[in-house]
Design a protein around this motif. Sequence first.
Motif, PDB file in Angstrom:
ATOM      1  N   VAL A  32       0.846  -1.198   0.000  1.00  0.00           N
ATOM      2  CA  VAL A  32       0.000   0.000   0.000  1.00  0.00           C
ATOM      3  C   VAL A  32       0.884   1.251   0.000  1.00  0.00           C
ATOM      4  CG1 VAL A  32      -1.697   1.340   1.302  1.00  0.00           C
ATOM      5  CG2 VAL A  32      -1.963  -1.139   1.079  1.00  0.00           C
ATOM      6  N   ALA A  33       1.906   1.241   0.830  1.00  0.00           N
ATOM      7  CA  ALA A  33       2.807   2.389   0.906  1.00  0.00           C
ATOM      8  C   ALA A  33       3.468   2.659  -0.441  1.00  0.00           C
ATOM      9  CB  ALA A  33       3.862   2.150   1.980  1.00  0.00           C
ATOM     10  N   ASP A  34       3.954   1.614  -1.083  1.00  0.00           N
ATOM     11  CA  ASP A  34       4.603   1.772  -2.379  1.00  0.00           C
ATOM     12  C   ASP A  34       3.641   2.351  -3.411  1.00  0.00           C
ATOM     13  OD1 ASP A  34       6.958   0.732  -1.323  1.00  0.00           O
ATOM     14  OD2 ASP A  34       6.653  -1.273  -2.199  1.00  0.00           O
ATOM     15  N   MET A  35       2.423   1.837  -3.439  1.00  0.00           N
ATOM     16  CA  MET A  35       1.431   2.314  -4.410  1.00  0.00           C
ATOM     17  C   MET A  35       0.971   3.736  -4.102  1.00  0.00           C
ATOM     18  SD  MET A  35      -0.798  -1.135  -4.991  1.00  0.00           S
ATOM     19  CE  MET A  35      -1.764  -0.468  -6.341  1.00  0.00           C
ATOM     20  N   ALA A  36       0.956   4.094  -2.818  1.00  0.00           N
ATOM     21  CA  ALA A  36       0.487   5.423  -2.412  1.00  0.00           C
ATOM     22  C   ALA A  36       1.612   6.456  -2.407  1.00  0.00           C
ATOM     23  CB  ALA A  36      -0.161   5.349  -1.030  1.00  0.00           C
ATOM     24  N   GLY A  37       2.862   5.990  -2.555  1.00  0.00           N
ATOM     25  CA  GLY A  37       3.993   6.906  -2.556  1.00  0.00           C
ATOM     26  C   GLY A  37       4.323   7.467  -1.183  1.00  0.00           C
ATOM     27  N   ILE A  38       4.052   6.654  -0.156  1.00  0.00           N
ATOM     28  CA  ILE A  38       4.374   7.053   1.215  1.00  0.00           C
ATOM     29  C   ILE A  38       5.177   5.939   1.871  1.00  0.00           C
ATOM     30  CG2 ILE A  38       2.390   8.600   1.465  1.00  0.00           C
ATOM     31  CD1 ILE A  38       0.889   6.419   2.896  1.00  0.00           C
ATOM     32  N   LYS A  39       5.682   6.176   3.046  1.00  0.00           N
ATOM     33  CA  LYS A  39       6.490   5.176   3.739  1.00  0.00           C
ATOM     34  C   LYS A  39       5.601   4.233   4.555  1.00  0.00           C
ATOM     35  CE  LYS A  39      10.625   7.963   3.930  1.00  0.00           C
ATOM     36  NZ  LYS A  39      11.370   7.249   2.934  1.00  0.00           N
ATOM     37  N   ARG A  40       6.058   2.972   4.700  1.00  0.00           N
ATOM     38  CA  ARG A  40       5.275   1.958   5.405  1.00  0.00           C
ATOM     39  C   ARG A  40       4.925   2.364   6.838  1.00  0.00           C
ATOM     40  NH1 ARG A  40       5.082  -0.926   9.269  1.00  0.00           N
ATOM     41  NH2 ARG A  40       7.254  -0.550   9.776  1.00  0.00           N
ATOM     42  N   PRO A  41       5.850   2.958   7.610  1.00  0.00           N
ATOM     43  CA  PRO A  41       5.473   3.355   8.968  1.00  0.00           C
ATOM     44  C   PRO A  41       4.321   4.369   8.990  1.00  0.00           C
ATOM     45  CG  PRO A  41       7.853   3.320   8.774  1.00  0.00           C
ATOM     46  CD  PRO A  41       7.302   3.152   7.381  1.00  0.00           C
ATOM     47  N   HIS A  42       4.225   5.162   7.935  1.00  0.00           N
ATOM     48  CA  HIS A  42       3.125   6.127   7.828  1.00  0.00           C
ATOM     49  C   HIS A  42       1.794   5.379   7.697  1.00  0.00           C
ATOM     50  CE1 HIS A  42       1.715  10.190   7.118  1.00  0.00           C
ATOM     51  NE2 HIS A  42       1.068   9.787   6.048  1.00  0.00           N
ATOM     52  N   VAL A  43       1.776   4.335   6.869  1.00  0.00           N
ATOM     53  CA  VAL A  43       0.571   3.508   6.716  1.00  0.00           C
ATOM     54  C   VAL A  43       0.225   2.871   8.056  1.00  0.00           C
ATOM     55  CG1 VAL A  43      -0.440   1.474   5.588  1.00  0.00           C
ATOM     56  CG2 VAL A  43       0.959   3.069   4.258  1.00  0.00           C
ATOM     57  N   ALA A  44       1.223   2.369   8.768  1.00  0.00           N
ATOM     58  CA  ALA A  44       0.986   1.730  10.069  1.00  0.00           C
ATOM     59  C   ALA A  44       0.365   2.715  11.054  1.00  0.00           C
ATOM     60  CB  ALA A  44       2.290   1.168  10.633  1.00  0.00           C
ATOM     61  N   ARG A  45       0.870   3.945  11.094  1.00  0.00           N
ATOM     62  CA  ARG A  45       0.316   4.956  12.011  1.00  0.00           C
ATOM     63  C   ARG A  45      -1.119   5.312  11.628  1.00  0.00           C
ATOM     64  NH1 ARG A  45       5.498   7.027  11.417  1.00  0.00           N
ATOM     65  NH2 ARG A  45       4.784   8.647   9.997  1.00  0.00           N
ATOM     66  N   VAL A  46      -1.391   5.398  10.335  1.00  0.00           N
ATOM     67  CA  VAL A  46      -2.760   5.675   9.885  1.00  0.00           C
ATOM     68  C   VAL A  46      -3.678   4.550  10.334  1.00  0.00           C
ATOM     69  CG1 VAL A  46      -4.240   5.828   7.830  1.00  0.00           C
ATOM     70  CG2 VAL A  46      -2.123   7.168   7.943  1.00  0.00           C
ATOM     71  N   GLU A  47      -3.273   3.303  10.114  1.00  0.00           N
ATOM     72  CA  GLU A  47      -4.107   2.150  10.466  1.00  0.00           C
ATOM     73  C   GLU A  47      -4.356   2.066  11.972  1.00  0.00           C
ATOM     74  OE1 GLU A  47      -2.569  -1.477   8.815  1.00  0.00           O
ATOM     75  OE2 GLU A  47      -3.132  -0.900   6.773  1.00  0.00           O
ATOM     76  N   LYS A  48      -3.407   2.515  12.772  1.00  0.00           N
ATOM     77  CA  LYS A  48      -3.570   2.477  14.232  1.00  0.00           C
ATOM     78  C   LYS A  48      -4.301   3.696  14.766  1.00  0.00           C
ATOM     79  CE  LYS A  48       0.481  -0.347  15.053  1.00  0.00           C
ATOM     80  NZ  LYS A  48       1.839  -0.392  15.583  1.00  0.00           N
ATOM     81  N   GLY A  49      -4.630   4.646  13.899  1.00  0.00           N
ATOM     82  CA  GLY A  49      -5.320   5.854  14.343  1.00  0.00           C
ATOM     83  C   GLY A  49      -4.406   6.800  15.101  1.00  0.00           C
TER      84      GLY A  49
END
Length: 72
Positions: A29-46
């Motif tokens: 998801v991070a690669d496709m969205a052009g963001i870093k994986r930890p950013h996706v993790a923080r979003v998912e955790k609220g």
Amino acid sequence: MSNNEENRIRMGNDIADLRNQRGMTQQQVADMAGIKRPHVARVEKGKYNFGFDTLQTIAEALDADIRIVPRK
């Protein structure tokens, strides 16, 4: 916990659920969205107050739409 925090957690859970349903990793998801994986993790955790542009890029990576719907 404030309404904003509750909504961030709910939205993050929805994103994680959809990602899992699609069989995708956070890294994909991070690669496709052009963001870093930890950013996706923080979003998912609220844990992150993300903006619309970030939400839109994650939605596009998940082949999803962003909608406002009436409360139940």
